[in-house]
Design a protein around this motif. Structure first.
Motif: not given
Ligand code: ZN
Length: 165
Positions: A26-44
């Motif tokens: 679940s930690l691995e999944r959270l990290a993947e989802e956070m990366l996806a969210t950051m990309r979608e938001q175009e954040g750094v």
């Protein structure tokens, strides 16, 4: 899959996140989802509080490099500080000046629990400090001077009103 962003006013942003103890799927999944969210938001950068999870995990991106850091601790900071404008995905449209050390060493773990140590300077150092602040419930508005905070709050309220109108 991208996660829903929490924005200014949500108490989760003012709450200290808890250390990660289970390095599981679940930690691995959270990290993947956070990366996806950051990309979608175009954040750094993105901290778990910003997607409503009170766990000490952050992600960052600069140029072609992406970082995931669990239980990050800023071990060393440079003596020199620099003031620069900073924005935040949780306070969209707002920028304030924030003074921070120009270089840091941050340690932590990867999602498998292995130790990680990163020496960062410039923008990357600023991103890590911003995200570790989030994990402590600290926002850029807490890091700027009083006049800038007042101006930013006024701008934020006007934006909210404009959205409602
Ligand atoms: Zn932020």
């Amino acid at each position: 899959m991208a996660l829903e962003m929490r924005t200014f006013g949500d108490p989760v942003l003012k709450t200290r996140a808890a250390p990660v103890e289970d390095f599981d799927e679940s930690l691995e999944r959270l990290a993947e989802e956070m990366l996806a969210t950051m990309r979608e938001q175009e954040g750094v950068g993105l901290a778990a509080n910003q997607v409503g999870r009170l766990k000490r995990i952050l992600v960052a991106a600069l140029e072609d490099e992406e970082y995931v850091l669990v239980n990050p601790v800023i071990e060393e900071v440079a003596q020199t500080e620099e003031i620069a404008p900073e924005g935040c995905l949780s306070i969209p449209g707002i920028q304030v000046e924030v003074e921070r050390p120009t270089a840091i060493t941050v340690s932590g773990q990867n999602t498998s629990g292995e130790p990680v140590r990163i020496e960062a300077e410039g923008l990357l150092a600023r991103i890590f400090q911003h995200e570790v602040d989030h994990l402590d419930g600290v926002l850029i508005l807490d890091r700027t001077d009083r006049a800038s905070r007042k101006a930013a709050m006024r701008e934020w309220r006007e934006r909210l009103l404009a959205q409602q109108g």
